[in-house]
Structures are given as structure tokens and as C-alpha cells.
Design a protein around this motif. Structure first.
Motif, short mmCIF file in Angstrom:
data_model
loop_
_atom_site.label_atom_id
_atom_site.label_comp_id
_atom_site.label_asym_id
_atom_site.label_seq_id
_atom_site.Cartn_x
_atom_site.Cartn_y
_atom_site.Cartn_z
N GLU A 177 0.72 -1.30 -0.04
CA GLU A 177 -0.03 0.03 -0.08
C GLU A 177 0.90 1.36 0.03
N GLY A 178 2.36 1.00 -0.20
CA GLY A 178 2.99 2.40 -0.32
C GLY A 178 3.72 2.62 1.08
N TRP A 179 3.34 1.95 2.03
CA TRP A 179 4.00 2.40 3.27
C TRP A 179 5.39 1.98 3.52
N GLU A 180 6.15 2.87 4.10
CA GLU A 180 7.61 2.47 4.34
C GLU A 180 7.82 2.26 5.90
N LEU A 181 8.63 1.00 6.18
CA LEU A 181 8.73 0.80 7.81
C LEU A 181 9.87 1.86 8.17
N VAL A 182 9.33 2.39 9.35
CA VAL A 182 10.38 3.46 10.03
C VAL A 182 11.07 2.51 11.20
N GLN A 183 10.12 2.14 11.96
CA GLN A 183 10.68 1.54 13.28
C GLN A 183 9.80 0.37 13.89
N VAL A 184 10.17 -0.60 14.51
CA VAL A 184 9.44 -1.55 15.15
C VAL A 184 9.96 -1.61 16.59
N VAL A 185 8.88 -1.57 17.66
CA VAL A 185 9.09 -1.37 19.08
C VAL A 185 8.49 -2.43 19.77
N PRO A 186 8.89 -3.09 20.78
CA PRO A 186 8.07 -3.89 21.60
C PRO A 186 6.89 -3.36 21.87
N GLY A 187 5.69 -4.11 21.89
CA GLY A 187 4.43 -3.80 22.16
C GLY A 187 3.97 -3.91 23.75
N PRO A 188 2.79 -3.78 23.93
CA PRO A 188 2.37 -3.73 25.32
C PRO A 188 2.28 -5.16 25.95
N VAL A 236 4.70 -3.05 17.60
CA VAL A 236 4.25 -1.87 17.25
C VAL A 236 5.25 -1.29 16.22
N ALA A 237 4.49 -1.24 15.12
CA ALA A 237 5.27 -0.76 13.90
C ALA A 237 4.82 0.87 13.24
N TYR A 238 5.83 1.50 13.01
CA TYR A 238 5.80 2.89 12.69
C TYR A 238 6.08 2.95 10.99
N PHE A 239 5.07 3.48 10.49
CA PHE A 239 5.21 3.63 8.96
C PHE A 239 5.36 5.19 8.51
N LYS A 240 5.71 5.23 7.26
CA LYS A 240 5.48 6.58 6.74
C LYS A 240 5.21 6.45 5.15
N ARG A 241 4.73 7.30 4.55
CA ARG A 241 4.54 7.58 3.15
C ARG A 241 4.29 8.76 2.64
#
Length: 52
Positions: A26-37, A43-48
């Protein structure tokens, strides 16, 4: 100048690759993955770029 939109999404450890591939399609670029709750989640952070 590029304008960005951002997305935060939970990742299930047992389906990480499929989830990341779906967002990438869908065009999202992965920026970072951090531990979830909890220990079984991430939890993944994306940008586009914003188009329009």
C-alpha cells in the motif's frame, strides 16, 4: 518539499512478514518496530509521501 503521512500499527509476532508486506504493497515504508504492550506483540511505525 515532500509531505509525509504516518501510521502506527500493531504487529502479531506470528504474522509479522505478512503484515509488513501488506503495508508495503500500500506504499507504506517501515520506519521502526518497537516492543508492544505484551510479550507477543510489536508496534510498527510507517510513513509514506502524501499525494495529491
Amino acid at each position: 518539499m515532500t509531505t509525509w503521512e504516518y501510521l502506527t500499527a500493531p504487529l502479531l509476532v506470528h504474522a509479522t512478514q505478512q503484515i509488513l508486506n501488506n503495508f508495503g504493497a500500500e506504499g507504506w515504508e517501515l520506519v521502526q518496530v518497537v516492543p508492544g504492550p505484551n510479550p507477543n506483540s510489536l508496534v510498527a511505525y510507517f510513513k509514506r509521501p502524501v499525494t495529491g
